[in-house]
Scaffold this motif. Structure first.
Motif, PDB file in Angstrom:
ATOM      1  N   ALA A   1      73.986  23.798  36.481  1.00 25.27           N
ATOM      2  CA  ALA A   1      72.744  23.640  36.282  1.00 25.27           C
ATOM      3  C   ALA A   1      72.141  22.102  36.357  1.00 25.27           C
ATOM      4  N   LEU A   2      72.940  21.219  36.006  1.00 28.19           N
ATOM      5  CA  LEU A   2      72.540  19.978  36.135  1.00 28.19           C
ATOM      6  C   LEU A   2      72.266  19.223  37.428  1.00 28.19           C
ATOM      7  N   GLY A   3      73.233  19.749  38.444  1.00 26.68           N
ATOM      8  CA  GLY A   3      72.961  19.733  39.888  1.00 26.68           C
ATOM      9  C   GLY A   3      71.749  20.467  40.295  1.00 26.68           C
ATOM     10  N   PHE A   4      71.599  21.336  40.023  1.00 27.83           N
ATOM     11  CA  PHE A   4      70.272  22.274  40.272  1.00 27.83           C
ATOM     12  C   PHE A   4      69.037  21.512  39.838  1.00 27.83           C
ATOM     13  N   ILE A   5      68.948  20.922  38.530  1.00 32.31           N
ATOM     14  CA  ILE A   5      67.941  20.563  37.807  1.00 32.31           C
ATOM     15  C   ILE A   5      67.816  19.053  38.544  1.00 32.31           C
ATOM     16  N   ILE A   6      68.733  18.332  38.881  1.00 40.08           N
ATOM     17  CA  ILE A   6      68.370  16.914  39.710  1.00 40.08           C
ATOM     18  C   ILE A   6      67.972  17.107  40.913  1.00 40.08           C
ATOM     19  N   THR A   7      68.166  18.379  41.713  1.00 39.89           N
ATOM     20  CA  THR A   7      67.524  18.640  43.063  1.00 39.89           C
ATOM     21  C   THR A   7      66.239  19.041  42.981  1.00 39.89           C
ATOM     22  N   TRP A   8      65.729  19.583  41.786  1.00 40.05           N
ATOM     23  CA  TRP A   8      64.350  20.289  41.601  1.00 40.05           C
ATOM     24  C   TRP A   8      63.558  19.403  40.974  1.00 40.05           C
TER      25      TRP A   8
END
Length: 129
Positions: free
Chosen positions: A84-91
């Motif tokens: 989830a954090l990885g997804f948030i960082i990319t978006w």
């Protein structure tokens, strides 16, 4: 089990110290670099801290089956939080240097493993002599 839960808090503390040290040295390179360092470090620290909390809270279990189930829930949650954090960082609409994010994330993993190995060896004198 002696004081394994102390290893968790010492490791987290040392990871936050490493984050601050990285920021001190990398912040003069720019705001985007500092944000990338923070994102990469927190990508490892936050899920790992959650897992540490789950481990600490499950030390009172008498049955090993309950402890193992708590550890499994902690690992699944850690994986989901990391994703989830990885997804948030990319978006998010902020500018990140993804190479710095990846390098600092990897650095935090290596640091965590090294610190745990050192503290574990210190806690349990593994020397033969």
């Amino acid at each position: 089990m002696h004081n394994e839960h102390l290893l968790i808090s010492e490791s987290s503390t040392l990871q936050y110290v490493l984050l601050v040290a990285l920021l001190v040295f990398m912040a003069p390179l720019g705001v985007d670099v500092a944000k990338s360092v923070i994102a990469g470090c927190l990508l490892h620290i936050l899920p790992n801290s959650w897992h540490g909390y789950v481990v600490k809270s499950s030390f009172g279990f008498k049955a090993s089956e309950k402890f193992v189930k708590a550890m499994q829930r902690g690992q699944v949650t850690k994986f989901i939080l990391t994703a989830a954090l990885g997804f948030i960082i990319t978006w998010v609409p902020y500018q990140f240097n993804y190479l710095i994010v990846f390098v600092t994330f990897t650095l935090m993993i290596v640091c965590h493993i090294s610190v745990l190995a050192y503290l574990y060896a210190k806690q349990y004198d593994t020397s033969v002599f």
